[in-house]
Design an enzyme around this catalytic site. Sequence first.
Site, PDB file in Angstrom:
ATOM      1  N   TYR A  76     -28.363  -8.554  71.821  1.00 23.21           N
ATOM      2  CA  TYR A  76     -26.950  -8.664  72.201  1.00 23.21           C
ATOM      3  C   TYR A  76     -26.643 -10.015  72.826  1.00 23.21           C
ATOM      4  O   TYR A  76     -25.565 -10.567  72.642  1.00 23.21           O
ATOM      5  CB  TYR A  76     -26.535  -7.499  73.123  1.00 23.21           C
ATOM      6  CG  TYR A  76     -26.208  -6.276  72.301  1.00 23.21           C
ATOM      7  CD1 TYR A  76     -24.934  -6.087  71.787  1.00 23.21           C
ATOM      8  CD2 TYR A  76     -27.190  -5.349  71.975  1.00 23.21           C
ATOM      9  CE1 TYR A  76     -24.637  -5.001  70.972  1.00 23.21           C
ATOM     10  CE2 TYR A  76     -26.911  -4.261  71.166  1.00 23.21           C
ATOM     11  CZ  TYR A  76     -25.629  -4.094  70.675  1.00 23.21           C
ATOM     12  OH  TYR A  76     -25.336  -3.033  69.857  1.00 23.21           O
ATOM     13  N   ARG A  79     -26.014 -12.200  69.958  1.00 23.68           N
ATOM     14  CA  ARG A  79     -24.709 -11.924  69.321  1.00 23.68           C
ATOM     15  C   ARG A  79     -23.562 -12.426  70.200  1.00 23.68           C
ATOM     16  O   ARG A  79     -22.554 -12.912  69.710  1.00 23.68           O
ATOM     17  CB  ARG A  79     -24.550 -10.428  69.062  1.00 23.68           C
ATOM     18  CG  ARG A  79     -25.394  -9.960  67.880  1.00 23.68           C
ATOM     19  CD  ARG A  79     -25.123  -8.517  67.554  1.00 23.68           C
ATOM     20  NE  ARG A  79     -23.738  -8.264  67.174  1.00 23.68           N
ATOM     21  CZ  ARG A  79     -23.137  -7.082  67.276  1.00 23.68           C
ATOM     22  NH1 ARG A  79     -23.794  -6.044  67.752  1.00 23.68           N
ATOM     23  NH2 ARG A  79     -21.885  -6.927  66.911  1.00 23.68           N
ATOM     24  N   HIS A 129     -14.193   0.259  70.169  1.00 20.66           N
ATOM     25  CA  HIS A 129     -15.656   0.250  70.238  1.00 20.66           C
ATOM     26  C   HIS A 129     -16.206  -0.630  71.352  1.00 20.66           C
ATOM     27  O   HIS A 129     -17.379  -0.992  71.333  1.00 20.66           O
ATOM     28  CB  HIS A 129     -16.238  -0.178  68.880  1.00 20.66           C
ATOM     29  CG  HIS A 129     -15.997   0.838  67.795  1.00 20.66           C
ATOM     30  ND1 HIS A 129     -16.099   0.562  66.451  1.00 20.66           N
ATOM     31  CD2 HIS A 129     -15.645   2.145  67.849  1.00 20.66           C
ATOM     32  CE1 HIS A 129     -15.818   1.646  65.743  1.00 20.66           C
ATOM     33  NE2 HIS A 129     -15.535   2.614  66.570  1.00 20.66           N
ATOM     34  N   CYS A 141     -25.329   5.185  89.801  1.00 21.28           N
ATOM     35  CA  CYS A 141     -26.372   4.713  90.725  1.00 21.28           C
ATOM     36  C   CYS A 141     -27.155   5.912  91.258  1.00 21.28           C
ATOM     37  O   CYS A 141     -26.581   6.906  91.697  1.00 21.28           O
ATOM     38  CB  CYS A 141     -25.758   3.932  91.885  1.00 21.28           C
ATOM     39  SG  CYS A 141     -27.022   3.090  92.881  1.00 21.28           S
ATOM     40  N   CYS A 164     -30.293  -2.680  88.795  1.00 21.47           N
ATOM     41  CA  CYS A 164     -29.708  -2.405  90.112  1.00 21.47           C
ATOM     42  C   CYS A 164     -30.759  -2.688  91.184  1.00 21.47           C
ATOM     43  O   CYS A 164     -31.909  -2.236  91.070  1.00 21.47           O
ATOM     44  CB  CYS A 164     -29.251  -0.957  90.195  1.00 21.47           C
ATOM     45  SG  CYS A 164     -28.714  -0.486  91.845  1.00 21.47           S
ATOM     46  N   CYS A 167     -31.616   1.039  92.826  1.00 22.04           N
ATOM     47  CA  CYS A 167     -32.183   2.211  92.127  1.00 22.04           C
ATOM     48  C   CYS A 167     -32.856   1.850  90.807  1.00 22.04           C
ATOM     49  O   CYS A 167     -33.299   2.739  90.083  1.00 22.04           O
ATOM     50  CB  CYS A 167     -31.105   3.254  91.889  1.00 22.04           C
ATOM     51  SG  CYS A 167     -29.993   2.855  90.542  1.00 22.04           S
ATOM     52  N   SER A 206     -14.682  -1.223  56.256  1.00 17.55           N
ATOM     53  CA  SER A 206     -15.255  -0.443  55.153  1.00 17.55           C
ATOM     54  C   SER A 206     -14.761   0.996  55.185  1.00 17.55           C
ATOM     55  O   SER A 206     -14.927   1.728  54.219  1.00 17.55           O
ATOM     56  CB  SER A 206     -16.782  -0.456  55.257  1.00 17.55           C
ATOM     57  OG  SER A 206     -17.173   0.106  56.497  1.00 17.55           O
ATOM     58  N   ALA A 248      -8.855 -11.711  55.082  1.00 19.82           N
ATOM     59  CA  ALA A 248      -7.900 -11.628  56.187  1.00 19.82           C
ATOM     60  C   ALA A 248      -7.247 -12.981  56.461  1.00 19.82           C
ATOM     61  O   ALA A 248      -6.033 -13.071  56.671  1.00 19.82           O
ATOM     62  CB  ALA A 248      -8.629 -11.131  57.438  1.00 19.82           C
TER      63      ALA A 248
HETATM   64  P1  NAD Z   1     -18.160  -3.067  58.039  1.00 16.49           P
HETATM   65  O1  NAD Z   1     -19.181  -4.122  58.136  1.00 16.49           O
HETATM   66  O2  NAD Z   1     -18.585  -1.691  57.727  1.00 16.49           O
HETATM   67  O3  NAD Z   1     -17.143  -3.485  56.867  1.00 16.49           O
HETATM   68  C1  NAD Z   1     -16.647  -4.791  56.751  1.00 16.49           C
HETATM   69  C2  NAD Z   1     -15.519  -4.782  55.752  1.00 16.49           C
HETATM   70  O4  NAD Z   1     -14.890  -6.053  55.775  1.00 16.49           O
HETATM   71  C3  NAD Z   1     -15.950  -4.532  54.301  1.00 16.49           C
HETATM   72  O5  NAD Z   1     -15.087  -3.571  53.732  1.00 16.49           O
HETATM   73  C4  NAD Z   1     -15.758  -5.902  53.627  1.00 16.49           C
HETATM   74  O6  NAD Z   1     -15.391  -5.789  52.254  1.00 16.49           O
HETATM   75  C5  NAD Z   1     -14.632  -6.476  54.448  1.00 16.49           C
HETATM   76  N1  NAD Z   1     -14.593  -7.929  54.497  1.00 16.49           N
HETATM   77  C6  NAD Z   1     -15.610  -8.822  54.399  1.00 16.49           C
HETATM   78  N2  NAD Z   1     -15.148 -10.067  54.533  1.00 16.49           N
HETATM   79  C7  NAD Z   1     -13.804  -9.966  54.732  1.00 16.49           C
HETATM   80  C8  NAD Z   1     -12.784 -10.905  54.956  1.00 16.49           C
HETATM   81  N3  NAD Z   1     -13.035 -12.208  55.030  1.00 16.49           N
HETATM   82  N4  NAD Z   1     -11.504 -10.449  55.123  1.00 16.49           N
HETATM   83  C9  NAD Z   1     -11.231  -9.139  55.066  1.00 16.49           C
HETATM   84  N5  NAD Z   1     -12.183  -8.193  54.866  1.00 16.49           N
HETATM   85  C10 NAD Z   1     -13.445  -8.610  54.700  1.00 16.49           C
HETATM   86  O7  NAD Z   1     -17.303  -3.116  59.363  1.00 16.49           O
HETATM   87  P2  NAD Z   1     -16.348  -2.045  60.054  1.00 16.49           P
HETATM   88  O8  NAD Z   1     -15.598  -1.294  59.020  1.00 16.49           O
HETATM   89  O9  NAD Z   1     -15.636  -2.770  61.125  1.00 16.49           O
HETATM   90  O10 NAD Z   1     -17.285  -0.968  60.747  1.00 16.49           O
HETATM   91  C11 NAD Z   1     -18.498  -1.188  61.342  1.00 16.49           C
HETATM   92  C12 NAD Z   1     -18.589  -1.424  62.840  1.00 16.49           C
HETATM   93  O11 NAD Z   1     -18.929  -2.750  62.992  1.00 16.49           O
HETATM   94  C13 NAD Z   1     -17.405  -1.294  63.707  1.00 16.49           C
HETATM   95  O12 NAD Z   1     -17.593  -0.151  64.436  1.00 16.49           O
HETATM   96  C14 NAD Z   1     -17.451  -2.499  64.673  1.00 16.49           C
HETATM   97  O13 NAD Z   1     -17.543  -2.051  65.998  1.00 16.49           O
HETATM   98  C15 NAD Z   1     -18.683  -3.193  64.315  1.00 16.49           C
HETATM   99  N6  NAD Z   1     -18.731  -4.663  64.208  1.00 16.49           N
HETATM  100  C16 NAD Z   1     -17.919  -5.492  64.898  1.00 16.49           C
HETATM  101  C17 NAD Z   1     -17.993  -6.876  64.725  1.00 16.49           C
HETATM  102  C18 NAD Z   1     -17.079  -7.768  65.509  1.00 16.49           C
HETATM  103  O14 NAD Z   1     -16.705  -7.429  66.625  1.00 16.49           O
HETATM  104  N7  NAD Z   1     -16.667  -8.906  64.947  1.00 16.49           N
HETATM  105  C19 NAD Z   1     -18.908  -7.411  63.821  1.00 16.49           C
HETATM  106  C20 NAD Z   1     -19.767  -6.536  63.124  1.00 16.49           C
HETATM  107  C21 NAD Z   1     -19.634  -5.164  63.314  1.00 16.49           C
END
Ligand code: NAD
Length: 262
Positions: A76, A79, A129, A141, A164, A167, A206, A248
Amino acid sequence: MALSEQQPAGGSLAAVRDALGDARQVAVLTGAGMSAESGIPTFRDALTGLWANFDPEALASIEGFRADPARVYRWYVERREGVRRAEPNAGHVALAAWARRHPGSMTVITQNVDDLHQRAGQPGVIRLHGDILADQWLEPCRHPAVPGRPCDPADADEGQPPKCARCANLARPAVVWFGEALPEAALARAERAARECQLMLVVGTSGAVWPAAGLALQARRAGARVVILNPADSEIDVVAHDLLRGTAARLLPLLLGGGVAC
Ligand code: NAD
């Protein structure tokens, strides 16, 4: 209405733009694809997805954290560095600019744990999330002398979860892991936004993670027009009235107009 009874339509930007003009309330459900063009990998995309290289159960579950807290925490930390380096893309900026031009008319509900909507200036984002940049304590705690008192972080070694001082409780990332419940208040606000909107844009998800994916169905059942923006098929395409194929950062400025980051 059963999912299988619904027929997905194609979609034209012009028709969706008209629907946007008519809608009093617009809800936007975003997923990892929303941030893909900012350089944050999605979970499921075959080539670049995080799960292509890591075992989700080991890195995103309470069991995985308990088995090896340092390994999970380090993952993490990495990330978090990626999220801090990333910048909102043209899609985040277009959403925030539209919301500024139409105050009170747009609710963004995100599954993302990054802060890119917020950094683009989007008001009132509902986070389903959690927040990858924050920590929370694993347990209340456990110090017997001070019931109810919050934990007190001791200095942590680099890459180790904070502990902590009283604890030995561990801090963990403040995200919702597999098998965990969503924050109740956020989910309730999201469901209300889904029921009350006339138009829902579903961007970069997705549709595989529930209950978030169910918000599109709730919006449709409540009478909203549902538009999916995604370069690929999703598991909830059958819920949509319109499928706009593209990314997007390309489609949102075309649909909403561009904008400048604030
Ligand atoms: P997912 O990875 O399951 O799906 C990603 C989707 O994005 C796919 O359908 C793909 O076709 C589409 N995609 C890929 N590139 C794209 C673009 N440039 N523009 C638009 N769409 C695009 O992710 P999800 O559906 O969000 O679910 C999975 C979990 O992943 C979530 O619960 C989330 O918490 C977590 N997550 C978050 C992040 C973040 O915060 N950026 C990153 C990875 C995963």
